[in-house]
Design an enzyme around this catalytic site. Structure first.
Site, short mmCIF file in Angstrom:
data_model
loop_
_atom_site.label_atom_id
_atom_site.label_comp_id
_atom_site.label_asym_id
_atom_site.label_seq_id
_atom_site.Cartn_x
_atom_site.Cartn_y
_atom_site.Cartn_z
CD GLU A 179 0.27 -8.85 -4.67
OE1 GLU A 179 0.95 -8.37 -3.75
OE2 GLU A 179 0.74 -9.66 -5.49
CD GLU A 237 1.70 -8.53 -9.47
OE1 GLU A 237 2.63 -8.88 -8.70
OE2 GLU A 237 0.97 -7.55 -9.25
O1 AHR Z 1 5.76 -7.33 -9.08
C1 AHR Z 1 6.23 -6.84 -7.87
C2 AHR Z 1 5.16 -6.83 -6.80
O2 AHR Z 1 4.77 -8.13 -6.49
C3 AHR Z 1 3.86 -6.16 -7.15
O3 AHR Z 1 3.89 -4.79 -6.97
C4 AHR Z 1 2.89 -6.78 -6.21
O4 AHR Z 1 1.57 -6.80 -6.71
C5 AHR Z 1 3.47 -8.15 -5.95
O5 AHR Z 1 3.53 -8.44 -4.60
#
Ligand code: AHR
Length: 500
Positions: A173, A304
């Site tokens: 990110e 994610e």
């Molecule tokens: O999964 C929680 C968070 O969500 C992670 O650390 C991040 O990559 C995303 O914003």
């Protein structure tokens, strides 16, 4: 009546097992307590890993595990997590609750966990606050078998042989918590950092994951691809194997996401409709990637995904602990179906997160453990791993929902492996059963060899007192009549049929 048409002669793309991957971050009680309790814990463990949790996870055939973050990854300095545990440097986990991280779970522990789970390793490097040298040395430490400063250090710390590093993420990110970069800036940094992710073993190449977009940030995808592209797709393929995409399903707004367990019909459909948005995101990001990589050699890694609700009342807001209902089961079902259908481009996906954080498959409380409804969907869907996607579509199912929010009533995917066809179908209606007729072309004389279901009231969930309220059960609502299979899917259900 709705009809599902399947063409067993039309094999489309391989469903990489990694699509069924998971994510474990140093966040809340995911690693500590959830997976790792340390060798001296009263909770039964092997080398510090919880026996009960590892054994439950093995039943769903975990293909790959991503670690150490998340936002944590771009603050993590791997050398703090090796060597004598008593002497390991402590740090503050600024992203997640401001707690002190004692670094007792580090590189050696992660590879031990992967060994116990029998899964591939996906390590996410630190580009945001780390150096090129630090990243390069981590890869050397993990993968170099010869004589070098880092391989000697690894041996001193007890691991004679290098490990297999299957995937390495070059930052996380980086448009946000990983450094607030612009796509062009990150693209150039990516080019530089990835150069030093050396391939020490040609038999076991490290696949490099470039940081991709958040949700619908097409500008990021375009900017990073353009910056990394240099004359030819072949050159680009040398630079990256996968591009990540992060998308969480949040029924409400960021400040008030909604409760994991207390929701009405409107919120049920809103959540499912937002989960289905994954399809559009993959289509559109993939279309941008097509311009630079028309042969789809670069995979999309949705590393994610999952539901993000308000934390359970009374728990630490920084720990992201939430319950998991039949609604989560449906979100898992439709999302995995979407990934299957896009398996020409989606080569990996990691549910966030494995234990005790966000949409987990396992929840723990002290020495107690439960499998969530999402777990049971992953168990049913494991048969899609490594199978070939078959052409399929549903006709005449109509829509379910409220005045303001409608979703398709049924949603499916179909695959074949070793001559066995696996069909998974979701009934998205929270209050209406759906009849379905399945017609398969090219399957000859086949029988239903397995029928399973996960279903209950839309907001039912498992507790530590009643851990088996929502589980995978045998499904007796289907029959075969000549070439046609007929079934009635109860409201709010995920069904799996296997045909041979
Ligand atoms: O999964 C929680 C968070 O969500 C992670 O650390 C991040 O990559 C995303 O914003």
């Amino acid at each position: 009546m709705a009809k599902l048409f399947i063409d067993a002669n039309n094999k489309k793309s391989l469903i990489e097992p990694e699509i069924y991957g998971h994510f474990s971050e140093h966040l809340g009680r995911c690693i500590y307590e959830g997976l790792y309790v340390g060798e001296n814990s009263d909770i039964p463990n092997i080398n510090g890993m919880r026996k009960d949790v590892v054994s439950a996870l093995k039943e769903i055939d975990i293909p790959v595990l991503r670690w150490p973050g998340g936002c944590f990854a771009d603050e993590y300095h791997w050398k703090d997590g090796i060597g004598d545990k008593a002497k390991r440097k402590k740090m503050v986990n600024t992203h997640w609750g401001g707690v002190t991280e004692d670094n007792s779970f580090g590189t050696h522990e992660f590879f031990e966990l992967c060994r116990q789970l029998g899964c591939k390793a996906y390590v996410n490097g630190n580009l945001g606050s780390g150096t090129v040298q630090e990243m390069s040395e981590w890869v050397e430490y993990i993968t170099f078998g010869g004589l070098s400063p880092m391989s000697e250090l690894r041996k001193e710390n007890g691991s004679e042989e290098p490990w297999t590093l299957d995937y390495f993420g070059v930052g996380n990110e980086n448009w946000g918590c990983g450094g607030n970069m612009t796509p062009e800036y990150y693209g150039n940094e990516y080019r530089r950092y990835q150069t030093y992710v050396r391939q020490y073993d040609s038999e076991r190449p490290v696949k490099k994951v470039c940081c991709g977009p958040n949700v619908d940030d097409y500008h990021w995808t375009e900017g990073v691809m353009k910056t990394c592209f240099d004359h030819t797709p072949e050159h680009l393929h040398g630079l990256m194997d996968l591009l990540s995409l992060h998308y969480y399903t949040v029924p409400g707004v960021w400040e008030k996401k909604g409760s994991a367990t207390e929701f009405d019909t409107e919120e049920w459909y809103k959540t499912l409709s937002k989960a289905l948005y994954m399809d559009e995101l993959i289509n559109r990001h993939s279309a941008i990637m097509d311009q630079y990589d028309p042969e789809k050699k670069i995979g999309l890694s949705v590393d994610e995904w999952g539901n993000w609700f308000d934390v359970e009342p009374g728990t630490n807001p920084g720990f992201l602990y939430q319950q998991n209902t039949v609604r989560d089961a449906l979100v898992a079902g439709v999302t995995l179906d979407i990934f299957n259908k896009h398996s020409d481009r989606v080569k990996m996906a990691c549910l966030a997160q494995m234990v005790n954080v966000l949409q987990s498959v396992i929840l723990t409380d002290g020495d107690k453990m439960l499998r969530t409804p999402t777990y049971h969907v992953f168990h049913m869907y494991r048969h899609h791993q490594g199978a070939e996607l078959l052409e399929s579509y549903i006709d005449g199912a109509g829509q379910s929902g409220t005045e303001d929010c409608k979703v398709p009533s049924l949603h499916e995917s179909v695959s074949i492996k070793d001559g066995i066809i696996t069909i998974t179908v979701n009934n998205l209606s929270c209050d209406k059963a759906e009849d379905l007729e399945i017609n398969i072309t090219g399957a000859g004389d086949s029988e239903i060899i397995e029928a399973k279901i996960v279903s209950d009231k839309m907001d039912a969930y498992n507790t530590f007192e009643n851990p088996d309220k929502v589980i995978e059960k045998d499904f007796d609502g289907c029959s075969k009549d000549g070439d046609v299979i007929k079934l009635t899917l109860p409201a709010a259900s995920v069904v799996e049929l296997r045909i041979k």
